[in-house]
Enzyme design. Sequence first.
Site, PDB file in Angstrom:
ATOM      1  N   ASP A   1       0.843  -1.205   0.000  1.00 61.29           N
ATOM      2  CA  ASP A   1       0.000   0.000   0.000  1.00 61.29           C
ATOM      3  C   ASP A   1       0.880   1.257   0.000  1.00 61.29           C
ATOM      4  OD1 ASP A   1       0.874  -0.072   2.616  1.00 61.29           O
ATOM      5  OD2 ASP A   1      -1.106   0.177   3.529  1.00 61.29           O
TER       6      ASP A   1
ATOM      7  N   ASP B   1      -1.149  -6.403  -0.114  1.00 59.40           N
ATOM      8  CA  ASP B   1      -1.263  -5.630   1.134  1.00 59.40           C
ATOM      9  C   ASP B   1      -2.725  -5.270   1.383  1.00 59.40           C
ATOM     10  OD1 ASP B   1       0.226  -4.686   3.217  1.00 59.40           O
ATOM     11  OD2 ASP B   1       1.178  -3.069   2.094  1.00 59.40           O
TER      12      ASP B   1
ATOM     13  N   GLU C   1      -1.244  -5.179   9.013  1.00 54.12           N
ATOM     14  CA  GLU C   1      -0.408  -4.487  10.006  1.00 54.12           C
ATOM     15  C   GLU C   1      -1.052  -4.562  11.380  1.00 54.12           C
ATOM     16  OE1 GLU C   1       0.340  -0.453   8.808  1.00 54.12           O
ATOM     17  OE2 GLU C   1       1.040  -1.040   6.814  1.00 54.12           O
TER      18      GLU C   1
ATOM     19  N   GLU D   1       9.461  -3.705  10.563  1.00 53.49           N
ATOM     20  CA  GLU D   1       9.881  -2.421   9.978  1.00 53.49           C
ATOM     21  C   GLU D   1      10.397  -1.479  11.058  1.00 53.49           C
ATOM     22  OE1 GLU D   1       7.039  -0.661   7.308  1.00 53.49           O
ATOM     23  OE2 GLU D   1       8.244   1.146   7.028  1.00 53.49           O
TER      24      GLU D   1
HETATM   25  O1  KIV Z   1       3.550  -1.100   1.620  1.00 53.70           O
HETATM   26  C1  KIV Z   1       4.728  -1.423   1.664  1.00 53.70           C
HETATM   27  O2  KIV Z   1       5.514  -1.190   0.747  1.00 53.70           O
HETATM   28  C2  KIV Z   1       5.189  -2.110   2.850  1.00 53.70           C
HETATM   29  C3  KIV Z   1       6.665  -2.322   3.005  1.00 53.70           C
HETATM   30  C4  KIV Z   1       7.299  -1.066   3.489  1.00 53.70           C
HETATM   31  C5  KIV Z   1       6.979  -3.450   3.904  1.00 53.70           C
HETATM   32  O3  KIV Z   1       4.406  -2.469   3.682  1.00 53.70           O
END
Ligand code: KIV
Length: 281
Positions: free
Chosen positions: A57, A100, A130, A197
């Site tokens: 995302d 994501d 997340e 992260e």
């Molecule tokens: O959205 C994304 O690119 C991520 C990475 C930073 C792990 O979640």
Amino acid sequence: MSVQPSTPESTKRPAMTMHSLMKMYSEGEKITMLTAYDASFAAVADLAGVEIVLVGDSLGMVCQGHNSTLPVTLEAMRYHTECVARGLQKQNGRPIILGDMPFASYASPEQAFESASVLMKAGAHMVKLEGGAWLAPTVSYLVTRGIPVCGHLGLTPQSVNTLGGYRVQGRTDSGAEQLMQDALQLQHAGAQALVLEMVPAVLSAKITKALTSCATIGIGAGVDTAGQILVLHDMIGVTQGKVPKFAHNFMNESGTILGAMKAFVNAVKEKRFPVNELHAW
Ligand code: KIV
């Protein structure tokens, strides 16, 4: 005269599956992950030998120009996942496609299942969410229903407003303990991968060691995670504005996008990237 097309490098390796990913993890081979948001870049990541392509995302920032990931919709994630899947299909799809789940698309297990189904139908093989222990029932709900899950702990950009900015997480004893417990609970719920992260290198090494069936993938989390992820735009040097301190521009030493991705893969496999000193938060 017939011209033989050269064999694409991607056909020299078998297509990744969750099974082969977990085999790599158990054998200690470093896992490489890069973001891709469209067919062309996904195909190059495949040629470079990347094992997981994350339709992140982060596209909200690097493709859509927002200043956070919060405005990204499920429809946008579906669209980009489909683009990536199409690009990989042309090459028989070697990497795993990780979709994501955008902000506010997984507030309950049922909503998460509906949202994850959209991404899986668009071509994802696994979804990423997340959050910590509160997500464990959701992870279990998805895994039970056939959807592999990757967790995401530490700096979780969708929570930027509660975290108070894009900051390193797990610096205090209680914060570090919380992250460890969250990681264990996500693993127990069935998560097979876990992005860490902006977590201190020492802590992410401890979490990686404590987990036995969940591969940690670090970004700004030191060299000892089971794998590494970078945002494509950061690693080819086209990110506008502030580039995270932990990112590395692989174009500088490679000159081509394919070369940059290959350099990233090699550096991760040989444990030359990242350099821990850069993550001594
Ligand atoms: O959205 C994304 O690119 C991520 C990475 C930073 C792990 O979640």
